[in-house]
Design an enzyme around this catalytic site. Structure first.
Site, mmCIF file in Angstrom:
data_model
loop_
_atom_site.group_PDB
_atom_site.id
_atom_site.type_symbol
_atom_site.label_atom_id
_atom_site.label_comp_id
_atom_site.label_asym_id
_atom_site.label_seq_id
_atom_site.Cartn_x
_atom_site.Cartn_y
_atom_site.Cartn_z
ATOM 1 C CB ALA A 77 9.777 4.346 1.917
ATOM 2 C CB ILE A 85 -0.900 -0.005 1.167
ATOM 3 C CG1 ILE A 85 -0.187 0.132 2.534
ATOM 4 C CG2 ILE A 85 -1.895 -1.163 1.186
ATOM 5 C CD1 ILE A 85 -0.942 0.417 3.719
ATOM 6 C CB VAL A 92 3.633 -0.053 4.412
ATOM 7 C CG1 VAL A 92 2.550 -0.610 5.680
ATOM 8 C CG2 VAL A 92 4.560 0.657 5.082
ATOM 9 C CE LYS A 98 9.916 1.011 7.645
ATOM 10 N NZ LYS A 98 10.313 2.101 8.410
ATOM 11 C CG ASP A 125 13.155 10.889 7.773
ATOM 12 O OD1 ASP A 125 13.414 12.087 6.891
ATOM 13 O OD2 ASP A 125 12.980 10.110 7.000
#
Length: 546
Positions: free
Chosen positions: A143, A140, A148, A162, A297
């Protein structure tokens, strides 16, 4: 067969074997490393030979081809290079040609479900559907280092799983080695020390790829937030399900929310953007100045917004992706608090004390980069869109002259500043995205003072004899402490007036022209761009974050 033919065949066979092993066993680490080194040398030579500060057209073409070359390397290499490119995308004041890196905020390519099943078998000895009652075959979200999947636990609980991309384990060490080499080349070519930070950076990059570490970071951050009354209900961190978590698989509570940078959706759902941004600044300022455990981050993709499930009339920020944190030392935390406080009381002795301890020879320069605006002793901390241009031009000139000497004692510079600066830069960028609805600098100054505690001694001149000895003229110190406290509050008041004048101007501009005027974050960015162009340098926003 002639000897030269045999040699040719042997060379082709050897080359083919190396290529196949590199591609299908080592996930192309040699190819990616060679590509990076080659392009790093070409880019360095291009800037070294062709940059002409007096020729805007030539400089524009140079930025175009360099940014495109860097972008292509990030896309072709993938993995950690996507993360490197996203960092470039977060620097608002780079030339417009570098906006191409914003494309990297979109989902990165995901790996096939067969690869996911293989990783699950390696990590747990089971396939996904042997652990979960449902598991989405398609990711879905995807990165740089992970993707994920949505899944359901046997008890019906929806979770986000994840999964680390399988090539990361093979590529990590090579990517970090090449990163060190590239920084070394830049240091040699441009005579600016960069290699000193690599060990610290690489240690945290490695930690980011260990999802057990990420789960612990999430729980630690949640415990810290639970202790802050003003934030405990406004900020949420998803629960970690440890029985379904390994070093390369992280299972967390599923959260439905709106992305922090989806402004139109947030407005449609009647969220107050000013309140959201105020909480965003508060939570990260609390980490920097009070707990010292800092999310490094906090870009918009790692923040969701939802209505609080316990009270549907109150909003809640949901913080995601806790892989990259830094734990600052208590000494650094207090020194950084003291430095911020002293900027508002014009306590030169304290500023100089901290700067000397950190190996910084130019207090004025460091104060300017900390605040992201020109600072001079005795000058009020106003946000003035009319006078920023010459002030920032002066700072650009000063930075060009002093940058190399500023970094000559880098071994004393606290390495925490690397990630504190990244955090501040992303928060500043978020504030600009929202139109600068909150006075970020004022909020952070208040948190800095709170981080020093309630003892009146923090408002006395920062001299050793005051801390260690009882002096006969303590009544003078009592008076001076109250005066300094008053100066601090006056500085905040003046900064608030300036901020609200700027906000009124924004609203008037929207009323008159139909377009909202620039917030102070955007004004500072624009003035930095203008000033840096005048001096033949590009000042990145991250340079103004301490």
């Amino acid at each position: 067969m002639q000897r030269w033919q045999k040699r040719l065949l042997s060379t082709v066979a050897l080359g083919s074997t190396i290529y196949l092993i590199d591609k299908y066993i080592n996930h192309s680490v040699l190819e990616r490393s060679t590509r990076t080194l080659y392009n790093a040398l070409v880019i360095a030579a291009d800037y070294k030979l062709n940059y002409d500060e007096n020729n805007l057209e030539s400089a524009s073409k140079l930025h175009s081809r360099v940014s495109q070359r860097m972008f292509n390397v990030c896309i072709k290499n993938g993995g950690l290079y996507i993360k490197f490119g996203q960092q470039i995308a977060s620097v608002d004041v780079l030339p417009a040609q570098y906006h191409i890196f914003r494309k990297l905020y979109d989902d990165a390519p995901s790996v096939d479900y067969d690869e996911v099943k293989k990783l699950f078998l390696e990590e747990t000895g089971k396939e996904p559907l042997e652990m979960f009652t449902s598991f989405s075959e398609n990711a879905i979200a995807s990165a740089s280092i992970a993707q994920v999947h949505k899944a359901t636990l046997p008890d019906g609980t929806e979770v986000a799983v994840k999964v680390q991309k399988p090539q990361i384990a093979s590529q990590l060490n090579w990517d970090l080695r090449i990163h060190r080499v590239v920084l070394w080349l830049q240091e040699m070519l441009f005579d600016i020390p960069l290699v000193w930070m690599t060990d610290y950076l690489h240690e945290h990059f490695r930690q980011e790829t260990n999802f057990i570490n990420e789960g612990r970071n999430a729980e630690r951050a949640a415990m810290d937030l639970a202790k802050v009354n003003d934030l405990a209900e406004k900020v949420y961190i998803p629960k970690v399900y440890w029985e379904y978590t390994t070093p390369r698989i992280l299972t967390c509570e599923w959260i439905d929310g709106t992305k922090f940078n989806a402004l139109d959706d947030l407005k449609q759902k009647r969220f107050n953007l000013t309140d959201l941004m105020k909480t965003c600044v508060d939570v990260f300022a609390n980490q920097i100045f009070k707990t010292g455990f800092i999310h490094a981050d906090p870009h918009p993709g790692n923040i969701l917004v939802r209505w609080n499930p316990k009270n549907s009339e109150k909003y809640q920020l949901v913080l995601l992706d806790h892989g990259l944190y830094v734990q600052s030392t208590e000494s650094f935390r207090r020194d950084y608090c003291l430095f911020w406080k002293s900027l508002f009381t014009y306590d030169i002795d304290s500023l100089q004390s901290v700067a000397t301890k950190w190996g910084i020879g130019n207090v004025q320069l460091f104060a300017s980069v900390t605040l992201q605006k020109p600072w001079k002793p005795g000058k009020s901390l106003l946000i003035n869109s009319k006078s920023n241009a010459p002030e920032v031009a002066e700072m650009a000139s000063m930075m060009k002259q002093k940058l190399k000497s500023f970094l000559t004692t880098s071994e004393l510079l606290p390495k925490e500043l690397i990630f504190v600066g990244r955090n501040l830069n992303l928060v500043r960028s978020n504030n600009r995205l929202y139109g600068s609805p909150v006075n970020r600098i004022k909020i952070m100054a208040i948190h800095a003072v709170e981080g020093l505690g309630n003892d009146w001694k923090i408002w006395m001149p920062w001299r050793k004899e005051i801390i260690e000895n009882d002096r006969p003229d303590q009544w003078i110190d009592w008076i001076v402490a109250r005066i300094n406290y008053s100066i601090f509050n006056c500085s905040l008041f003046l900064a608030s007036i300036s901020f609200y004048v700027n906000r009124i101007w924004q609203n008037l501009s929207k009323l008159i022209t139909g377009k909202e005027g620039e917030g102070f974050e955007a004004i500072i960015d624009q003035r930095i761009k203008e000033a840096s162009g005048q001096f033949g340098i590009q000042i990145e926003a991250s340079a103004f974050d301490g």
